[in-house]
Design an enzyme around this catalytic site. Structure first.
Site, PDB file in Angstrom:
ATOM      1  N   CYS A 237       0.811  -1.216   0.000  1.00  0.00           N
ATOM      2  CA  CYS A 237       0.000   0.000   0.000  1.00  0.00           C
ATOM      3  C   CYS A 237       0.843   1.264   0.000  1.00  0.00           C
ATOM      4  O   CYS A 237       0.454   2.283  -0.583  1.00  0.00           O
ATOM      5  CB  CYS A 237      -0.931  -0.001   1.213  1.00  0.00           C
ATOM      6  SG  CYS A 237      -2.216  -1.256   1.121  1.00  0.00           S
TER       7      CYS A 237
ATOM      8  N   CYS B 210      14.208   1.788   0.232  1.00  0.00           N
ATOM      9  CA  CYS B 210      13.041   2.013  -0.625  1.00  0.00           C
ATOM     10  C   CYS B 210      12.191   3.083   0.051  1.00  0.00           C
ATOM     11  O   CYS B 210      12.689   3.814   0.911  1.00  0.00           O
ATOM     12  CB  CYS B 210      12.254   0.717  -0.832  1.00  0.00           C
ATOM     13  SG  CYS B 210      11.538   0.053   0.683  1.00  0.00           S
TER      14      CYS B 210
END
Length: 352
Positions: free
Chosen positions: A188, A317
């Site tokens: 998400c 990330c």
């Protein structure tokens, strides 16, 4: 009991429910693992319904990026443990129930002990390793597991591992997805999710728990409900009446070496042997990066030789989830590799 009758009068008045069903709820012990987008609404409604003992397991801390969908928290909770904050809020909402915080990361070493004290488990996790671990542990312990998942505008709900009158169990998560390559599936944080979907699916999960405990309605056992928030349409896919997957033991949880943003910044200043590896997509990197080599997550296996050099490598990330998967993959192939995942990803790095 008069106060209880007043508080729960609307649900006690339901046809076929009554005080007997309310008593079952008050005697029930439910564990919610993960109080994020799904766990927050699920836990809120389980608490308000009068679940006698509600366990909340989460080792993560509240961050600003959580607030748009994790409705138990406020900006003032940033940096606080989610399980503790959630239990405090839920106890204030319903002083008549017992809240039990589990401020731990669920692993193969502790999962059986944690779930042993509960009748049913609700999966509010956001990573595949823990999802499979909970599934396998519940199968081994003979406990039902309420599954939920969300991504962008679509959500899924199911109830795994429910025993029938013949002593057979309904399908579990591995009957639907025997194995999943987590490196190929965005979460998400990277792919996005409409916040109302988290509330809808979390409430559906709570509803399945209530149905199971009170023995009312038809459970989503042996089937998966798929909901589309854009069209407001849902469909149910049948898997089968009984499980075909035999689980005999738990897979050992891999401990992922991590480094937090503050420590990384200090190491960069003091140690020129640290190398940064960006595992995001090229589009994300072009928008913002903190330097280093770009090796997208889905190409990590092609560059394994790069990770045999002696320099420490820190993979990053957006949120830390893809870099976790990358480190896990590298250590599986190269157990001695000196690799770390940036904890919290660039979200924490920017704040720190």
């Amino acid at each position: 009991m008069n106060q209880d009758l007043q508080r729960y009068n609307c649900q006690i008045a339901l046809p076929g429910f009554g005080e007997e069903a309310q008593q079952l709820l008050q005697e029930a012990r439910v564990l919610v693992v993960g109080v994020g987008g799904l766990g927050c609404p699920a836990a809120q409604y389980l608490a308000s319904t009068g679940i006698g003992t509600l366990g909340i397991a989460d080792f993560d801390q509240v961050s600003v990026s959580n607030l748009h969908r994790q409705v138990l928290y406020t900006p003032a909770d940033e940096g606080e443990n989610k399980a503790e904050v959630a239990c405090s809020r839920l106890q204030a909402q319903n002083p008549g129930i017992k809240l039990v915080p589990h401020v731990i990361k669920i692993t193969s070493d502790n999962v059986m002990d944690v779930i042993s004290n509960y009748d049913i488990v609700l999966d509010g996790t956001d990573n595949f390793e823990t999802r499979y671990l909970l599934n396998d542990a519940c199968v081994l312990a003979g406990k039902p597991l309420v599954y939920g998942a969300i991504y962008q505008f679509e959500g899924q709900v199911a109830v795994w591992n429910v025993s029938n009158a013949k002593g057979l169990n309904s399908p579990n998560y591995r009957d639907l997805f025997p194995e999943v390559d987590a490196t190929q599936i965005p979460n998400c944080t990277e792919g996005g999710v409409v916040p109302t979907l988290a509330g809808i699916i979390g409430c559906m999960q709570a509803n399945e728990v209530i149905k199971y405990i009170t023995k009312t309605g038809e459970l989503l056992a042996g089937k998966v409900l798929i909901f589309d928030a854009q069209s407001m349409q849902s469909r149910i896919i049948k898997i089968g009446p009984v499980t075909k997957t035999h689980i005999r033991r738990l897979k050992t949880t891999i401990t992922i070496p991590t480094i937090n943003a503050d420590e990384l910044k200090k190491r960069i200043l003091l140690d020129d042997t640290i190398e940064l590896i960006d595992v995001r997509t090229i589009q994300e990197r072009e928008a913002y990066d903190i330097g280093g080599t770009h090796i997208p997550l889905d190409e990590i296996e092609e560059y394994l030789a790069y990770f045999t050099s002696p320099n420490t490598k820190v993979l990053y990330c957006s949120s830390g989830k893809r870099s976790d998967e990358a480190v896990k993959l590298i250590l599986k192939m190269l157990p001695e590799a000196d690799v770390f995942s940036l904890e919290g990803g660039l979200e924490e790095y920017k704040v720190g």
